[in-house]
Design a protein around this motif. Structure first.
Motif, PDB file in Angstrom:
ATOM      1  N   ARG A 536       0.528   1.687 -13.309  1.00 56.85           N
ATOM      2  CA  ARG A 536       0.878   2.907 -12.570  1.00 56.85           C
ATOM      3  C   ARG A 536       0.367   2.826 -11.132  1.00 56.85           C
ATOM      4  NH1 ARG A 536      -0.522   5.508 -17.491  1.00 56.85           N
ATOM      5  NH2 ARG A 536       1.303   6.400 -18.530  1.00 56.85           N
ATOM      6  N   ARG A 537      -0.877   2.334 -11.001  1.00 57.97           N
ATOM      7  CA  ARG A 537      -1.463   2.190  -9.652  1.00 57.97           C
ATOM      8  C   ARG A 537      -0.679   1.179  -8.828  1.00 57.97           C
ATOM      9  NH1 ARG A 537      -6.462   1.913 -12.434  1.00 57.97           N
ATOM     10  NH2 ARG A 537      -6.605  -0.320 -11.905  1.00 57.97           N
ATOM     11  N   GLU A 538      -0.289   0.064  -9.443  1.00 61.31           N
ATOM     12  CA  GLU A 538       0.465  -0.975  -8.727  1.00 61.31           C
ATOM     13  C   GLU A 538       1.802  -0.426  -8.235  1.00 61.31           C
ATOM     14  OE1 GLU A 538      -0.383  -4.502  -8.023  1.00 61.31           O
ATOM     15  OE2 GLU A 538      -2.204  -3.315  -8.196  1.00 61.31           O
ATOM     16  N   HIS A 540       2.585   2.696  -7.641  1.00 56.71           N
ATOM     17  CA  HIS A 540       2.339   3.678  -6.571  1.00 56.71           C
ATOM     18  C   HIS A 540       1.891   2.999  -5.274  1.00 56.71           C
ATOM     19  CE1 HIS A 540       1.368   7.458  -4.681  1.00 56.71           C
ATOM     20  NE2 HIS A 540       0.157   7.002  -4.374  1.00 56.71           N
ATOM     21  N   HIS A 541       1.139   1.903  -5.413  1.00 59.29           N
ATOM     22  CA  HIS A 541       0.658   1.190  -4.221  1.00 59.29           C
ATOM     23  C   HIS A 541       1.823   0.624  -3.409  1.00 59.29           C
ATOM     24  CE1 HIS A 541      -1.826  -1.396  -1.700  1.00 59.29           C
ATOM     25  NE2 HIS A 541      -1.033  -2.412  -2.022  1.00 59.29           N
ATOM     26  N   TYR A 542       2.833   0.119  -4.089  1.00 57.29           N
ATOM     27  CA  TYR A 542       3.942  -0.528  -3.394  1.00 57.29           C
ATOM     28  C   TYR A 542       5.117   0.404  -3.115  1.00 57.29           C
ATOM     29  CZ  TYR A 542       1.662  -5.033  -4.014  1.00 57.29           C
ATOM     30  OH  TYR A 542       0.771  -6.085  -3.949  1.00 57.29           O
ATOM     31  N   VAL A 543       5.308   1.400  -3.956  1.00 62.95           N
ATOM     32  CA  VAL A 543       6.449   2.309  -3.778  1.00 62.95           C
ATOM     33  C   VAL A 543       5.915   3.724  -3.569  1.00 62.95           C
ATOM     34  CG1 VAL A 543       8.578   3.199  -4.776  1.00 62.95           C
ATOM     35  CG2 VAL A 543       7.887   0.838  -5.244  1.00 62.95           C
ATOM     36  N   ASN A 544       5.864   4.148  -2.320  1.00 64.99           N
ATOM     37  CA  ASN A 544       5.373   5.479  -1.980  1.00 64.99           C
ATOM     38  C   ASN A 544       6.015   5.945  -0.679  1.00 64.99           C
ATOM     39  OD1 ASN A 544       3.559   4.600   0.332  1.00 64.99           O
ATOM     40  ND2 ASN A 544       2.672   3.409  -1.357  1.00 64.99           N
ATOM     41  N   ASN A 545       5.801   7.181  -0.330  1.00 68.88           N
ATOM     42  CA  ASN A 545       6.410   7.743   0.884  1.00 68.88           C
ATOM     43  C   ASN A 545       5.935   7.042   2.150  1.00 68.88           C
ATOM     44  OD1 ASN A 545       6.152  10.931  -0.699  1.00 68.88           O
ATOM     45  ND2 ASN A 545       8.007   9.724  -0.500  1.00 68.88           N
ATOM     46  N   LYS A 546       4.644   6.685   2.195  1.00 69.31           N
ATOM     47  CA  LYS A 546       4.110   6.016   3.384  1.00 69.31           C
ATOM     48  C   LYS A 546       4.738   4.645   3.604  1.00 69.31           C
ATOM     49  CE  LYS A 546      -0.378   8.358   3.533  1.00 69.31           C
ATOM     50  NZ  LYS A 546      -1.862   8.179   3.462  1.00 69.31           N
ATOM     51  N   ALA A 547       5.187   4.029   2.516  1.00 65.69           N
ATOM     52  CA  ALA A 547       5.840   2.724   2.625  1.00 65.69           C
ATOM     53  C   ALA A 547       7.305   2.847   3.021  1.00 65.69           C
ATOM     54  CB  ALA A 547       5.727   1.970   1.291  1.00 65.69           C
ATOM     55  N   GLY A 548       7.752   4.091   3.242  1.00 64.15           N
ATOM     56  CA  GLY A 548       9.114   4.320   3.721  1.00 64.15           C
ATOM     57  C   GLY A 548      10.106   4.714   2.653  1.00 64.15           C
ATOM     58  N   PHE A 549       9.620   4.925   1.423  1.00 68.89           N
ATOM     59  CA  PHE A 549      10.527   5.304   0.347  1.00 68.89           C
ATOM     60  C   PHE A 549      10.609   6.829   0.228  1.00 68.89           C
ATOM     61  CE2 PHE A 549       9.094   1.028  -0.851  1.00 68.89           C
ATOM     62  CZ  PHE A 549      10.333   0.406  -1.009  1.00 68.89           C
ATOM     63  N   LYS A 550      11.823   7.317  -0.014  1.00 65.23           N
ATOM     64  CA  LYS A 550      12.040   8.755  -0.159  1.00 65.23           C
ATOM     65  C   LYS A 550      11.639   9.200  -1.568  1.00 65.23           C
ATOM     66  CE  LYS A 550      15.859   8.468   3.116  1.00 65.23           C
ATOM     67  NZ  LYS A 550      17.337   8.551   3.304  1.00 65.23           N
ATOM     68  N   ASP A 551      11.520  10.508  -1.750  1.00 72.18           N
ATOM     69  CA  ASP A 551      11.088  11.044  -3.041  1.00 72.18           C
ATOM     70  C   ASP A 551      11.977  10.572  -4.191  1.00 72.18           C
ATOM     71  OD1 ASP A 551       8.946  12.340  -1.953  1.00 72.18           O
ATOM     72  OD2 ASP A 551       9.849  14.328  -1.932  1.00 72.18           O
TER      73      ASP A 551
END
Length: 602
Positions: A536-538, A540-551
């Protein structure tokens, strides 16, 4: 060079190269070679031999084999005699072999070894008149017997034409029943000559060959090498690193997964260093990558980046380049999209890696980067003779530069059609010769083609949001704990992911966290709460809003696949996901995810 219109024309040019090496390979640690002169002699002997035993022009010969030197000799000989080859890999299963033989109506089958023969014999093939083998086997004629017949024959070879069919290449079947792509002499040769012009092959070049021989990408690379009079050395994955050093090739064409392994090898060594050294390396790498993106030489980031690049060169990259061999000048990536971070890495490492794009249906090259252009994240301009349109899927109108749309292609590389499948042909090839690639992309200001995804891969969520899964899968694959991943969620509320864990790093995690490792029962390990929390952490670490991904692009659920994805099952020969097959094999996992996301498990 432009006079090479057919494969027969190509074979005739071999006389010009005399004793220059045509192919080479290792046998019992000894490098063996065949010259162009010898290849010319053997090809013509096989051609006459096939005709002498009664085959007529346009008859079909199926060949099931791995990437071995005699494959090129045989397929060139088949086409030189105006016969049609029907190639496929040695790892084809019995049902696939049966379908291809029945559909293509091949008269002769060439098998590489006993294992392929046994799969062939699981079905009766009424139209097959003769079985030949590459390995020596009891009760099956060896291919060399055809060569010997040809040496004694004085039969005249029929004259070929650019519109004659050379090959029927069956697609991987990733979306259903395999389709036979019918490619002509003119398709292949126009593509080989155009590719050679783009990547500047010279007689002194030496290619190292590692991809499946039957695949259109590998085939056109071999043809381009032949047009340039260059040598091709055959290797296998387990011997690749050793052969790069001992054989000193100058060019290697491969799929992104191979280039990723080079990157992973470097990063693995970095991760073994102390925390401080690791942090310094990562900071310098990021600084160097960022500096290459600045346009102005006087920009502070460019100046500082030059310093960090020099330091990285001494620390890592000089050694990396030496492991590719003293003469290595060019890597070509194709078969699927090259991840941006791999592009950045090789650019900073000063290793010329250019990306190309194409389809089996286009023989296969459509576009490839210009050497030295630094056109990162693109596949370069279309090759000579090829026209391109970017079309709006809804309106059918042509898009402006920079706007994504469906890529349409027209040119001498476009297939005749799908063999004995008019309906499938009609769906993607119009009367004017424009081919619907099914891929999404756009042209940038420099006319470089940028591939954004594949239309059929787009995931449409229940709220109507469209998601391209490839960028998500690419970024998740950077995790040390993920070996393979497929993002899914068609008609779901949110996205989910099927994850194949990296067993080596997961085992290390378990040891550090006092979790009992059960290699033979890995499902029990994957069911442990700390392991699930790790993934789950991995995610979230790679796929998140700060990384440019939308909700709507965030991954809300996942399931583990305990066995690695395999070529021929979940993967194509070029290591692309067979999404339909994965969906079929793991439908229970998918249904479990869907219910969880929709609250049906409560």
């Amino acid at each position: 060079m432009n006079q090479i219109r057919t494969i027969q024309d190509l074979v005739k040019t071999f006389k010009n190269y005399g004793n220059s090496p045509f192919t080479s390979w290792k046998e019992n640690e000894i490098t063996k070679r065949i010259s162009y002169a010898k290849a010319y002699e053997q090809i013509n002997a096989y051609s006459r031999g096939f005709l002498e035993i009664g085959l007529q022009p346009k008859d079909r010969i199926a060949i099931f084999s791995s990437n071995v030197p005699v494959w090129s000799i045989l397929t060139l000989a088949i086409n030189n005699a105006c016969l049609i080859d029907v190639p496929r890999g040695h790892d084809s299963d019995a049902e696939e072999i049966n379908y291809i033989l029945e559909h293509s109506k091949a008269k002769i089958v060439i098998v590489e070894n006993e294992a392929v023969l046994q799969k062939l014999l699981k079905h009766k093939h009424a139209g097959v008149e003769l079985i030949l083998s590459m390995d020596k086997m009891a009760k099956v004629k060896h291919v060399s017997q055809i060569e010997q017949v040809g040496y004694k024959s004085r039969i005249q070879l029929p004259k070929s034409d650019r519109d004659y069919t050379a090959s029927i290449i069956y697609t991987s079947g990733s979306t259903g029943i395999p389709k036979g792509v019918e490619l002509t002499h003119g398709n292949f040769m126009s593509n080989a000559v155009a590719a050679l012009h783009r990547i500047k092959i010279v007689r002194e070049d030496k290619f190292i060959s590692i991809l499946p021989a039957w695949h259109a990408f590998e085939r056109i690379v071999k043809y381009a090498a032949m047009v340039g009079g260059a040598e091709t050395f055959y290797t296998v994955q387990k011997a690749l690193l050793e052969d790069l050093i001992s054989e000193n090739p100058s060019v290697m064409a491969s799929v992104p997964r191979i280039w990723e392994r080079v990157y992973n090898g470097v990063m693995k060594k970095v991760k073994e260093q102390s925390g401080i050294k690791r942090s310094i390396f990562n900071l310098m790498l990021k600084t160097s990558i960022d500096s290459h993106k600045k346009k102005y030489p006087a920009h502070p980031a460019r100046i500082f980046g030059k310093l960090t690049t020099k330091m990285l060169d001494k620390m890592v990259f000089a050694e990396l380049r030496s492991k590719l061999g003293k003469k290595f000048r060019l890597g070509v990536s194709g078969g699927s999209k090259l991840p941006d971070y791999i592009d950045d890495f090789f650019n900073v490492a000063k290793i010329e890696l250019i990306e190309g794009y194409g389809l089996t249906e286009t023989s296969p090259v459509i576009a490839v980067r210009v050497i030295g252009s630094k056109a990162l994240y693109t596949v370069g301009p279309v090759i000579e003779g090829v026209s391109i349109r970017i079309i709006d899927a809804e309106t059918g109108k042509e898009k402006s530069h920079g706007e994504d749309g469906i890529i349409y292609i027209k040119g001498p590389n476009v297939m005749k059609g799908y063999y004995r499948n008019f309906e499938a042909t009609r769906k993607i090839l119009d009367r004017d010769g424009w081919l619907d690639t099914g891929d999404i992309g756009h042209l940038d200001k420099q006319h470089n083609l940028v591939i954004s995804g594949r239309e059929k891969d787009i995931v449409v969520l229940s709220n109507g949001e469209n998601v391209n899964p490839v960028p998500l899968e690419t970024v998740l694959s950077r995790s040390d704990y993920i070996a393979s991943v497929m993002v899914t969620g068609h008609d779901w509320k949110s996205l989910g992911a099927l994850i194949v864990p990296n067993v080596e790093t997961l085992q290390q995690f378990c040891q550090k966290n006092n979790i009992e490792w059960q290699g033979k029962h890995i499902e029990k390990v994957l069911d442990q709460a700390p392991v699930r929390e790790l993934y789950r952490r991995e995610i979230h670490h790679y796929v998140n809003n700060k990384a440019g991904f939308k909700d709507h692009e965030l991954i809300r659920e996942f399931r583990f696949i305990s066995e690695p994805f395999e070529v021929g099952r979940e993967l194509t020969a070029t290591l692309k996901l067979k999404r339909n097959k994965v969906n079929e094999l793991y439908k229970l996992h998918l249904e479990s995810m869907r219910k969880s996301l929709h609250g049906e498990n409560r």
